[in-house]
Design a protein around this motif. Structure first.
Motif, PDB file in Angstrom:
ATOM      1  N   ARG A   9      -0.799  20.700 194.543  1.00 10.28           N
ATOM      2  CA  ARG A   9      -0.613  19.300 194.154  1.00 10.28           C
ATOM      3  C   ARG A   9      -1.788  18.417 194.558  1.00 10.28           C
ATOM      4  O   ARG A   9      -2.119  17.460 193.856  1.00 10.28           O
ATOM      5  N   CYS A  10      -2.423  18.689 195.694  1.00 11.94           N
ATOM      6  CA  CYS A  10      -3.503  17.842 196.196  1.00 11.94           C
ATOM      7  C   CYS A  10      -4.662  17.800 195.209  1.00 11.94           C
ATOM      8  O   CYS A  10      -5.140  18.835 194.747  1.00 11.94           O
ATOM      9  N   GLU A  11      -5.097  16.576 194.878  1.00 13.39           N
ATOM     10  CA  GLU A  11      -6.228  16.420 193.956  1.00 13.39           C
ATOM     11  C   GLU A  11      -7.451  15.861 194.687  1.00 13.39           C
ATOM     12  O   GLU A  11      -8.388  15.374 194.054  1.00 13.39           O
ATOM     13  N   ALA A  12      -7.426  15.901 196.016  1.00 13.54           N
ATOM     14  CA  ALA A  12      -8.584  15.543 196.838  1.00 13.54           C
ATOM     15  C   ALA A  12      -9.090  14.129 196.563  1.00 13.54           C
ATOM     16  O   ALA A  12     -10.295  13.889 196.536  1.00 13.54           O
ATOM     17  N   ASN A  13      -8.163  13.196 196.365  1.00 17.25           N
ATOM     18  CA  ASN A  13      -8.579  11.807 196.098  1.00 17.25           C
ATOM     19  C   ASN A  13      -8.845  11.016 197.382  1.00 17.25           C
ATOM     20  O   ASN A  13      -9.332   9.891 197.316  1.00 17.25           O
ATOM     21  N   GLY A  14      -8.491  11.575 198.533  1.00 18.51           N
ATOM     22  CA  GLY A  14      -8.874  10.974 199.796  1.00 18.51           C
ATOM     23  C   GLY A  14      -8.021   9.818 200.288  1.00 18.51           C
ATOM     24  O   GLY A  14      -8.402   9.154 201.263  1.00 18.51           O
ATOM     25  N   VAL A  15      -6.885   9.572 199.655  1.00 20.49           N
ATOM     26  CA  VAL A  15      -6.027   8.484 200.126  1.00 20.49           C
ATOM     27  C   VAL A  15      -5.608   8.719 201.578  1.00 20.49           C
ATOM     28  O   VAL A  15      -5.678   7.812 202.419  1.00 20.49           O
ATOM     29  N   CYS A  16      -5.208   9.929 201.892  1.00 18.57           N
ATOM     30  CA  CYS A  16      -4.783  10.236 203.260  1.00 18.57           C
ATOM     31  C   CYS A  16      -5.944  10.093 204.241  1.00 18.57           C
ATOM     32  O   CYS A  16      -5.758   9.601 205.360  1.00 18.57           O
ATOM     33  N   VAL A  17      -7.129  10.485 203.827  1.00 17.06           N
ATOM     34  CA  VAL A  17      -8.314  10.358 204.689  1.00 17.06           C
ATOM     35  C   VAL A  17      -8.581   8.882 204.977  1.00 17.06           C
ATOM     36  O   VAL A  17      -8.947   8.514 206.101  1.00 17.06           O
ATOM     37  N   GLU A  31     -12.062  20.294 199.903  1.00 18.20           N
ATOM     38  CA  GLU A  31     -10.937  20.990 200.514  1.00 18.20           C
ATOM     39  C   GLU A  31     -10.417  20.144 201.669  1.00 18.20           C
ATOM     40  O   GLU A  31     -11.186  19.736 202.544  1.00 18.20           O
ATOM     41  N   LEU A  32      -9.113  19.893 201.645  1.00 14.24           N
ATOM     42  CA  LEU A  32      -8.488  19.041 202.651  1.00 14.24           C
ATOM     43  C   LEU A  32      -8.105  19.854 203.878  1.00 14.24           C
ATOM     44  O   LEU A  32      -7.512  20.928 203.760  1.00 14.24           O
ATOM     45  N   THR A  33      -8.430  19.331 205.055  1.00 15.75           N
ATOM     46  CA  THR A  33      -7.950  19.930 206.286  1.00 15.75           C
ATOM     47  C   THR A  33      -7.172  18.868 207.062  1.00 15.75           C
ATOM     48  O   THR A  33      -7.445  17.667 206.960  1.00 15.75           O
ATOM     49  N   GLN A  52       2.108   7.560 201.117  1.00 10.73           N
ATOM     50  CA  GLN A  52       1.109   6.998 200.197  1.00 10.73           C
ATOM     51  C   GLN A  52       0.434   8.053 199.318  1.00 10.73           C
ATOM     52  O   GLN A  52      -0.209   7.686 198.315  1.00 10.73           O
ATOM     53  N   CYS A  53       0.531   9.301 199.647  1.00 13.54           N
ATOM     54  CA  CYS A  53      -0.130  10.328 198.834  1.00 13.54           C
ATOM     55  C   CYS A  53       0.367  10.235 197.395  1.00 13.54           C
ATOM     56  O   CYS A  53       1.554  10.444 197.133  1.00 13.54           O
ATOM     57  N   PRO A  54      -0.517   9.930 196.450  1.00 12.07           N
ATOM     58  CA  PRO A  54      -0.075   9.736 195.066  1.00 12.07           C
ATOM     59  C   PRO A  54       0.362  11.024 194.377  1.00 12.07           C
ATOM     60  O   PRO A  54       0.949  10.971 193.296  1.00 12.07           O
ATOM     61  N   ARG A  55       0.102  12.154 195.000  1.00 19.45           N
ATOM     62  CA  ARG A  55       0.480  13.450 194.416  1.00 19.45           C
ATOM     63  C   ARG A  55       1.649  14.094 195.149  1.00 19.45           C
ATOM     64  O   ARG A  55       2.027  15.226 194.827  1.00 19.45           O
ATOM     65  N   ALA A  57       1.739  15.490 197.941  1.00 22.21           N
ATOM     66  CA  ALA A  57       1.277  16.810 198.365  1.00 22.21           C
ATOM     67  C   ALA A  57       1.510  17.074 199.844  1.00 22.21           C
ATOM     68  O   ALA A  57       1.259  18.190 200.304  1.00 22.21           O
ATOM     69  N   LEU A  58       1.945  16.055 200.577  1.00 20.28           N
ATOM     70  CA  LEU A  58       2.096  16.189 202.032  1.00 20.28           C
ATOM     71  C   LEU A  58       3.565  16.211 202.411  1.00 20.28           C
ATOM     72  O   LEU A  58       4.360  15.413 201.899  1.00 20.28           O
ATOM     73  N   THR A  59       3.908  17.107 203.328  1.00 20.28           N
ATOM     74  CA  THR A  59       5.283  17.236 203.802  1.00 20.28           C
ATOM     75  C   THR A  59       5.277  17.333 205.315  1.00 20.28           C
ATOM     76  O   THR A  59       4.456  18.051 205.890  1.00 20.28           O
TER      77      THR A  59
END
Ligand code: SF4
Length: 61
Positions: A9-17, A31-33, A52-55, A57-59
């Motif tokens: 699901r993660c599209e590496a848009n960097g919102v979480c970063v 690649e997200l770490t 806030q992750c728009p995808r 992808a985080l749980t």
């Protein structure tokens, strides 16, 4: 707490970063770490990134 990433699901848009650069990182290959486990006192921003992750992808695990 800990966070699991769904890399399908993660599209590496960097919102979480942007929310918590000390917890999330995108490398040059997009690649997200994630820091494991989430350090004490950083749970609020970690949960904000989940929301806030728009995808979605985080749980929290
Ligand atoms: S906010 Fe979500 S989609 Fe964006 S990089 Fe983070 S986990 Fe991936």
């Amino acid at each position: 707490m800990d966070i699991k990433v769904d890399f399908d699901r993660c599209e590496a848009n960097g919102v979480c970063v942007g929310i918590a650069p000390d917890l999330f990182d995108l490398n040059d290959d997009d690649e997200l770490t994630v820091v494991h486990p989430i350090p004490d006192g950083r749970e609020a921003d970690a949960r904000e990134a989940i929301v806030q992750c728009p995808r979605a992808a985080l749980t929290e695990v």
